[in-house]
Design an enzyme around this catalytic site. Structure first.
Site, PDB file in Angstrom:
ATOM      1  N   ASP A   1      25.285 -10.616   8.754  1.00  0.00           N
ATOM      2  CA  ASP A   1      25.050  -9.854   7.725  1.00  0.00           C
ATOM      3  C   ASP A   1      25.863  -9.905   6.508  1.00  0.00           C
ATOM      4  OD1 ASP A   1      23.413  -7.820   6.503  1.00  0.00           O
ATOM      5  OD2 ASP A   1      24.645  -6.052   7.189  1.00  0.00           O
TER       6      ASP A   1
ATOM      7  N   TYR B   1      26.814  -9.367   2.153  1.00  0.00           N
ATOM      8  CA  TYR B   1      27.177  -8.124   1.178  1.00  0.00           C
ATOM      9  C   TYR B   1      26.847  -8.686  -0.310  1.00  0.00           C
ATOM     10  CZ  TYR B   1      30.394  -4.379  -0.129  1.00  0.00           C
ATOM     11  OH  TYR B   1      31.124  -3.217  -0.692  1.00  0.00           O
TER      12      TYR B   1
ATOM     13  N   HIS C   1      25.590  -2.863  -5.142  1.00  0.00           N
ATOM     14  CA  HIS C   1      25.999  -2.090  -3.995  1.00  0.00           C
ATOM     15  C   HIS C   1      27.519  -2.352  -3.707  1.00  0.00           C
ATOM     16  CE1 HIS C   1      25.685  -0.736   0.217  1.00  0.00           C
ATOM     17  NE2 HIS C   1      26.381  -1.818   0.677  1.00  0.00           N
TER      18      HIS C   1
ATOM     19  N   ARG D   1      37.096   3.342  -2.598  1.00  0.00           N
ATOM     20  CA  ARG D   1      38.471   2.994  -3.360  1.00  0.00           C
ATOM     21  C   ARG D   1      38.575   3.565  -4.778  1.00  0.00           C
ATOM     22  NH1 ARG D   1      36.583  -2.044  -1.152  1.00  0.00           N
ATOM     23  NH2 ARG D   1      36.536  -2.773  -3.322  1.00  0.00           N
TER      24      ARG D   1
ATOM     25  N   GLU E   1      20.771   0.939   5.818  1.00  0.00           N
ATOM     26  CA  GLU E   1      21.182  -0.050   4.673  1.00  0.00           C
ATOM     27  C   GLU E   1      19.702  -1.057   4.590  1.00  0.00           C
ATOM     28  OE1 GLU E   1      25.771  -0.855   4.402  1.00  0.00           O
ATOM     29  OE2 GLU E   1      24.489  -2.352   5.358  1.00  0.00           O
TER      30      GLU E   1
ATOM     31  N   GLU F   1      17.685  -3.736   3.833  1.00  0.00           N
ATOM     32  CA  GLU F   1      17.949  -5.231   3.548  1.00  0.00           C
ATOM     33  C   GLU F   1      16.806  -6.249   3.823  1.00  0.00           C
ATOM     34  OE1 GLU F   1      21.448  -6.684   5.550  1.00  0.00           O
ATOM     35  OE2 GLU F   1      22.127  -4.622   5.747  1.00  0.00           O
TER      36      GLU F   1
ATOM     37  N   ASP G   1      19.944  -2.165   8.629  1.00  0.00           N
ATOM     38  CA  ASP G   1      21.109  -2.147   9.356  1.00  0.00           C
ATOM     39  C   ASP G   1      21.778  -0.829   9.282  1.00  0.00           C
ATOM     40  OD1 ASP G   1      22.943  -3.897  10.937  1.00  0.00           O
ATOM     41  OD2 ASP G   1      24.215  -3.784   9.015  1.00  0.00           O
TER      42      ASP G   1
ATOM     43  N   ARG H   1      29.051   5.815   8.764  1.00  0.00           N
ATOM     44  CA  ARG H   1      29.784   5.572   7.609  1.00  0.00           C
ATOM     45  C   ARG H   1      31.300   6.023   8.168  1.00  0.00           C
ATOM     46  NH1 ARG H   1      27.739   1.618   4.700  1.00  0.00           N
ATOM     47  NH2 ARG H   1      25.680   1.953   3.930  1.00  0.00           N
TER      48      ARG H   1
ATOM     49  N   GLN I   1      32.728   3.570  10.225  1.00  0.00           N
ATOM     50  CA  GLN I   1      33.003   2.472   9.603  1.00  0.00           C
ATOM     51  C   GLN I   1      34.195   2.647   8.688  1.00  0.00           C
ATOM     52  OE1 GLN I   1      29.973   1.361   6.636  1.00  0.00           O
ATOM     53  NE2 GLN I   1      30.793  -0.358   5.896  1.00  0.00           N
TER      54      GLN I   1
ATOM     55  N   TYR J   1      37.093  -0.409   9.392  1.00  0.00           N
ATOM     56  CA  TYR J   1      37.009  -1.565   8.823  1.00  0.00           C
ATOM     57  C   TYR J   1      37.971  -2.144   8.077  1.00  0.00           C
ATOM     58  CZ  TYR J   1      37.017  -0.010   3.801  1.00  0.00           C
ATOM     59  OH  TYR J   1      37.577   0.250   2.620  1.00  0.00           O
TER      60      TYR J   1
ATOM     61  N   LYS K   1      28.292  -0.544  12.781  1.00  0.00           N
ATOM     62  CA  LYS K   1      27.298  -1.310  12.545  1.00  0.00           C
ATOM     63  C   LYS K   1      26.618  -1.697  13.872  1.00  0.00           C
ATOM     64  CE  LYS K   1      27.913  -1.731   8.058  1.00  0.00           C
ATOM     65  NZ  LYS K   1      26.766  -1.702   6.896  1.00  0.00           N
TER      66      LYS K   1
ATOM     67  N   THR L   1      20.411  -2.430  14.703  1.00  0.00           N
ATOM     68  CA  THR L   1      19.728  -3.206  13.549  1.00  0.00           C
ATOM     69  C   THR L   1      18.106  -3.053  13.835  1.00  0.00           C
ATOM     70  OG1 THR L   1      21.652  -4.171  13.018  1.00  0.00           O
ATOM     71  CG2 THR L   1      19.691  -5.216  12.048  1.00  0.00           C
TER      72      THR L   1
ATOM     73  N   THR M   1      22.721  -4.893   1.835  1.00  0.00           N
ATOM     74  CA  THR M   1      22.100  -3.740   1.175  1.00  0.00           C
ATOM     75  C   THR M   1      21.446  -4.157  -0.107  1.00  0.00           C
ATOM     76  OG1 THR M   1      23.614  -2.093   2.380  1.00  0.00           O
ATOM     77  CG2 THR M   1      22.241  -1.298   0.521  1.00  0.00           C
TER      78      THR M   1
ATOM     79  N   GLU N   1      24.979   5.602  -1.032  1.00  0.00           N
ATOM     80  CA  GLU N   1      24.816   5.582  -2.795  1.00  0.00           C
ATOM     81  C   GLU N   1      24.228   6.446  -3.252  1.00  0.00           C
ATOM     82  OE1 GLU N   1      24.718   0.988  -3.880  1.00  0.00           O
ATOM     83  OE2 GLU N   1      24.003   1.214  -1.813  1.00  0.00           O
TER      84      GLU N   1
END
Length: 398
Positions: free
Chosen positions: A116, A118, A123, A132, A187, A189, A221, A225, A228, A232, A241, A245, A332, A346
């Site tokens: 997968d 990114y 996104h 962040r 997600e 995709e 997917d 969260r 994750q 992560y 994840k 899927t 995504t 989002e």
């Protein structure tokens, strides 16, 4: 024009012809091609000598057919089109058409590996801002290579398969807490199904994309969260994840999307040599995300920063081999506006800005929620191709 009733003007006309695997009742899985609201039994067509594929269309999955490569894919498509448009074939073909309402769809191919990416700048910027805050939304490497992770092939499931809420660790005020995810997300995709393999140690160039990739499939997917966010750092997605899927039951051949390729966004700074492609093309796919039947977002795939061909080149640049049945997904799909995002992370800005769905304020997924992703693409002569939808319903944690 097709002699099959009801297909003219359909998103599943003879300009499309996606492949899948179906069952009728308790029968064995069979390869089929969708035309309108019917399924052409390809196993029966090959048994009758109407299509020749060396027995590959009489298998329980598409893998043997995928391995045959583009000349066979194109020849079969041309033959199927002939069978469905020439009235002379009607008597032989019509008994092989099965109403879609009478079949149960299966996972169309045995998944070899799942990767997968990114690849949406919008996104990635949104997620960076949410996870962040106060830091640059994109990390320094993001515009230099397609970021990705290696997922679990064994948890790729066909559209309609229930999605069990996963357990895992999540951050709590006093340290990690174990239990069912409370921030379950989606997600939206686009996935790419590899047909022709490559040997270990040989790189696949972006220019060879169409020689290896058979077609396109919608992907959801599913993402936990809270799990994750805790796991992560420093290695990336794992349990948040790998629990499920979902992929659509129908694979749209690349040959059906010739009119959907469009110029991709300009890349600045310039990419390194192995990621350069001429022409630099993306796909004009227009997705819609439905939450319990209500359209909440329309992500545009044409704006993806990294293209499918670049993803394939990056996937193999270290010499990693391709295998028949490999699936790699775009990551995504999100556009520049809030109503164009492909995740509820989002859409609700990390759960801080709820949206109204079904008259209630919502952030992340509740048990019993159903999410469906659809997409369309331009076809020949102003027609529209309707990709197979991917849908799933959340069930309570075990």
């Amino acid at each position: 024009m097709s002699w099959v009733a009801g297909v003219e003007g359909s998103g599943y006309g003879v300009h499309h012809l996606p492949y899948g695997v179906f069952r009728v009742g308790s029968g064995e899985p069979r390869i089929g091609v969708r035309v309108g609201d019917l399924v052409l039994d390809m196993a029966g067509a090959e048994e009758a000598g109407l299509v020749l594929a060396g027995g590959a269309l009489r298998q329980p999955t598409l893998n043997a057919f995928l391995a045959l490569g583009r000349p066979q894919w194109t020849a079969s498509r041309q033959r199927i089109t002939e069978l469905l448009t020439d009235e002379a074939h009607r008597a032989a073909v019509e008994p092989l058409l099965v109403p879609l309402a009478e079949v149960r769809m299966e996972l169309p191919f045995e998944v070899a590996d799942y990767v997968d990416f990114y690849s949406s700048e919008h996104h990635a910027s949104n997620v960076g801002s949410i996870f962040r805050p106060g830091q640059p939304p994109l990390l320094p490497n993001w515009k230099h290579l397609p970021i990705g992770y290696h997922g679990r092939a064994g948890t790729v499931v066909v559209s309609g398969t229930p999605v069990v809420r996963p357990h895992g660790q999540r951050p709590g005020p006093q340290g990690p807490v174990y239990g069912p995810s409370v921030r379950l997300d989606i997600e939206a995709e686009v996935g790419f199904v590899v047909g022709v393999s490559s040997p270990l140690g040989r790189r696949v160039a972006a220019a060879d994309f169409a020689d290896h990739v058979f077609g396109v499939v919608l992907v959801n997917d599913w993402s936990a969260r809270d799990i994750q966010a805790w796991e992560y750092q420093p290695l990336g997605p794992f349990l948040g994840k790998s629990f499920a899927t979902s992929v659509a039951a129908w694979i749209t051949p690349l040959d059906a999307l010739r009119h959907a390729f469009v110029p991709a966004p300009e890349q600045d700074p310039p990419v390194v040599d192995y990621l350069r492609e001429e022409p630099h093309l993306g796909l004009d796919l227009r997705l819609t995300v439905y939450w319990n039947g209500e359209a909440v977002s329309e992500p545009p795939f044409a704006g993806m920063y990294w293209t499918p061909a670049q993803q394939l080149a990056h996937l193999t640049v270290n010499g990693a081999s391709l295998r028949t049945g490999d699936l790699y997904a775009s990551g995504t799909v999100s556009g520049p506006h809030r109503d164009q995002v492909g995740s509820f992370l989002e859409l609700t800005w990390g759960g801080t800005e709820p949206v109204v769905v079904g008259g209630a304020k919502r952030t992340f997924l509740a048990d019993g929620d159903t999410v469906t992703v659809t997409a369309t693409a331009p076809g020949p002569d102003g027609s529209t191709i309707e990709l197979g939808e991917v849908t799933g319903t959340v069930t309570p944690a075990n």
